[in-house]
Enzyme design. Structure first.
Site, PDB file in Angstrom:
ATOM      1  N   ASP A   1       0.812  -1.152  -0.021  1.00 39.96           N
ATOM      2  CA  ASP A   1       0.044  -0.136  -0.075  1.00 39.96           C
ATOM      3  C   ASP A   1       0.741   1.256   0.079  1.00 39.96           C
ATOM      4  O   ASP A   1       0.754   2.080  -0.679  1.00 39.96           O
ATOM      5  CB  ASP A   1      -1.002   0.090   1.277  1.00 39.96           C
ATOM      6  CG  ASP A   1      -1.872  -1.017   1.288  1.00 39.96           C
ATOM      7  OD1 ASP A   1      -3.108  -0.721   1.068  1.00 39.96           O
ATOM      8  OD2 ASP A   1      -1.512  -2.270   1.573  1.00 39.96           O
TER       9      ASP A   1
ATOM     10  N   ASP B   1      -6.342   4.565  -4.929  1.00 38.45           N
ATOM     11  CA  ASP B   1      -6.180   3.524  -4.035  1.00 38.45           C
ATOM     12  C   ASP B   1      -5.377   2.417  -4.362  1.00 38.45           C
ATOM     13  O   ASP B   1      -5.218   1.785  -5.291  1.00 38.45           O
ATOM     14  CB  ASP B   1      -7.742   2.673  -4.141  1.00 38.45           C
ATOM     15  CG  ASP B   1      -7.912   1.829  -2.924  1.00 38.45           C
ATOM     16  OD1 ASP B   1      -6.843   1.365  -2.012  1.00 38.45           O
ATOM     17  OD2 ASP B   1      -8.905   1.430  -2.467  1.00 38.45           O
TER      18      ASP B   1
ATOM     19  N   LYS C   1     -14.611  -6.068  -8.927  1.00 37.00           N
ATOM     20  CA  LYS C   1     -16.131  -6.549  -9.308  1.00 37.00           C
ATOM     21  C   LYS C   1     -16.248  -5.483 -10.566  1.00 37.00           C
ATOM     22  O   LYS C   1     -17.056  -5.963 -11.536  1.00 37.00           O
ATOM     23  CB  LYS C   1     -16.911  -6.084  -8.084  1.00 37.00           C
ATOM     24  CG  LYS C   1     -16.790  -7.079  -6.957  1.00 37.00           C
ATOM     25  CD  LYS C   1     -17.496  -6.627  -5.816  1.00 37.00           C
ATOM     26  CE  LYS C   1     -17.103  -5.403  -4.827  1.00 37.00           C
ATOM     27  NZ  LYS C   1     -15.719  -5.948  -4.239  1.00 37.00           N
TER      28      LYS C   1
ATOM     29  N   THR D   1      -6.974  -4.846   0.111  1.00 38.44           N
ATOM     30  CA  THR D   1      -5.588  -5.101   0.793  1.00 38.44           C
ATOM     31  C   THR D   1      -5.992  -6.739   1.397  1.00 38.44           C
ATOM     32  O   THR D   1      -5.008  -7.587   1.354  1.00 38.44           O
ATOM     33  CB  THR D   1      -5.466  -4.414   1.848  1.00 38.44           C
ATOM     34  OG1 THR D   1      -4.970  -3.028   1.260  1.00 38.44           O
ATOM     35  CG2 THR D   1      -4.115  -4.775   2.569  1.00 38.44           C
TER      36      THR D   1
ATOM     37  N   VAL E   1      -3.706  -0.269  -2.999  1.00 37.79           N
ATOM     38  CA  VAL E   1      -4.240  -1.547  -3.096  1.00 37.79           C
ATOM     39  C   VAL E   1      -5.516  -1.590  -2.547  1.00 37.79           C
ATOM     40  O   VAL E   1      -5.737  -1.497  -1.485  1.00 37.79           O
ATOM     41  CB  VAL E   1      -3.213  -2.362  -2.249  1.00 37.79           C
ATOM     42  CG1 VAL E   1      -3.490  -4.113  -2.206  1.00 37.79           C
ATOM     43  CG2 VAL E   1      -1.577  -2.279  -2.749  1.00 37.79           C
ATOM     44  N   ASP E   2      -6.334  -1.591  -3.669  1.00 38.98           N
ATOM     45  CA  ASP E   2      -7.775  -1.957  -3.236  1.00 38.98           C
ATOM     46  C   ASP E   2      -8.123  -3.279  -2.859  1.00 38.98           C
ATOM     47  O   ASP E   2      -7.777  -4.071  -3.808  1.00 38.98           O
ATOM     48  CB  ASP E   2      -8.483  -1.322  -4.225  1.00 38.98           C
ATOM     49  CG  ASP E   2     -10.242  -1.295  -4.297  1.00 38.98           C
ATOM     50  OD1 ASP E   2     -10.246  -0.995  -2.961  1.00 38.98           O
ATOM     51  OD2 ASP E   2     -10.904  -1.972  -5.114  1.00 38.98           O
TER      52      ASP E   2
ATOM     53  N   ASP F   1     -12.828   4.175  -3.849  1.00 37.03           N
ATOM     54  CA  ASP F   1     -13.215   2.745  -4.129  1.00 37.03           C
ATOM     55  C   ASP F   1     -14.178   2.577  -5.146  1.00 37.03           C
ATOM     56  O   ASP F   1     -14.381   1.377  -5.479  1.00 37.03           O
ATOM     57  CB  ASP F   1     -13.876   2.343  -2.864  1.00 37.03           C
ATOM     58  CG  ASP F   1     -12.972   2.108  -1.662  1.00 37.03           C
ATOM     59  OD1 ASP F   1     -12.096   1.593  -1.852  1.00 37.03           O
ATOM     60  OD2 ASP F   1     -13.476   2.181  -0.482  1.00 37.03           O
TER      61      ASP F   1
END
Length: 376
Positions: free
Chosen positions: A58, A150, A287, A155, A152-153, A313
């Site tokens: 991150d 972000d 997603k 984590t 590391v979306d 996000d």
């Protein structure tokens, strides 16, 4: 391919290309950290105040992308809204953690020429990396340009060797105009599935998806592997949402974690509109990526009371789905508002992303028909 080349002449051509190149670098960084050991060592996974994890990846990705954007566009021209801060790294007890971040960032920046970017003339020191992380302190808003990151979306997905994403977007006067989504463990050749373990042999097949607002197209290119160099457009292909509009045939995604998502309410909506398949539970903005490239048709997220959605996000994923032909709104059918700062203020009940208008209308209709505030 013609669609891939078209991005080069668009209004945001430079921002898009720089964004794709730095996200490619970030994905390479993350993959190297994952391959370095069976799992991150305990001292390199830290719990934040909200009990969510943060890792060397991150901080390293945020520092690297922050430095590269400032180098590419001029620090005085770069405003970044990002998830992490360097407070933990400033603790006396975090010496080894900071050393790991410094080493990881410098190793990645040394590869910049392979990705068509200019790296530093000498390795960055700890204070420079600390500064690169902390200068990502913009709060966004309705005026000007703001990069949204972000690093590391998902984590938890990263720590568990599952799905995660590197998400970068550019907001201009409250509108998302560029979106880049790096998905290191999302095979460019295989469909997403529940309980599909991420094997080392498909690490080679991760992808980056990207678009610019108004282009009417979104693209996907494979991750750069080994010692190869990124030659634009890097075998990019145009991606499109699925044409399925029958709920019986549709696949819907929802978050893995129940902490900030109401699975039971989503299940009720799914039943009401006639969805028959089991939900695809996926970490991170993967997603959105699944909908953009046609592996799923619906993403629903209904947050629990008191939870506020953050712009990092959703920004990159939303614009990629929209330009690939999909629809993204809140659960009341209104566009998401990225002009209010770090949070999606005024969000009506939740977020619904669909591959097409027909499915979207069915979901929104079911929300209005069944909504009861006691569900949340």
């Amino acid at each position: 391919m013609e669609g891939a080349d078209a991005s080069a002449s668009h209004k945001y051509a430079k921002e898009l290309q720089v964004g794709v190149r730095v996200v490619q670098m970030a994905c390479s960084l993350c993959q190297k950290l994952q391959k370095g050991s069976v799992g991150p060592s305990p001292d390199h996974v830290v719990s934040k105040d909200d009990d969510s994890p943060v890792t060397v990846a991150d901080w390293s990705v945020q520092a690297m992308i922050s430095w590269m954007l400032s180098e590419s566009f001029g620090r005085e021209n770069v405003s970044i809204v990002a998830e992490e801060d360097a407070q933990t790294l400033s603790d006396d007890s975090a010496t080894s953690l900071l050393a790991s971040v410094v080493a990881t960032v410098n190793e990645t920046l040394a590869m910049a020429p392979r990705f068509g970017l200019k790296g530093p003339t000498k390795p960055l020191g700890g204070s420079e990396i600390f500064d690169a992380i902390n200068c990502c302190n913009s709060t966004g808003g309705p005026v000007g340009r703001h990069w949204v990151l972000d690093p590391v979306d998902g984590t938890l997905g990263f720590v568990r060797g599952d799905q995660y994403a590197v998400a970068l977007a550019l907001i201009e006067n409250g509108q998302v105009v560029v979106g880049v989504l790096g998905c290191p463990n999302y095979s460019s050749k295989r469909k997403l599935a529940n309980n599909s373990s991420v094997r080392s042999d498909i690490w080679q097949e991760g992808c980056v998806m990207y678009t610019s607002k108004g282009s009417g197209q979104a693209w996907m290119q494979p991750l750069i592997q080994g010692h190869k160099s990124l030659e634009w457009p890097n075998s990019a292909s145009v991606i499109r949402v699925s044409s399925i509009d029958n709920p019986v045939m549709a696949t819907f995604c929802e978050p893995v974690e129940k902490t900030n998502s109401n699975h039971s309410y989503s299940a009720g909506i799914a039943h009401r509109v006639g969805l028959r398949k089991q939900p695809l539970r996926v970490y991170s903005m993967v997603k959105y990526a699944a909908i953009a490239r046609g592996d799923a048709e619906i993403y629903m997220k209904f947050a629990k009371a008191g939870y506020k959605e953050k712009i990092w996000d959703h920004a990159a994923g939303m614009v990629i789905v929209e330009e690939a032909g999909g629809v993204v709104t809140d659960a009341g059918g209104r566009p998401l508002d990225f002009s209010k700062g770090m949070y999606l203020e005024g969000l009506d009940r939740g977020i619904v992303a669909c591959s097409g208008v027909n499915l979207h209308e069915k979901i929104i209709g079911a929300v209005y028909a069944s909504w009861d505030s006691s569900h949340l």
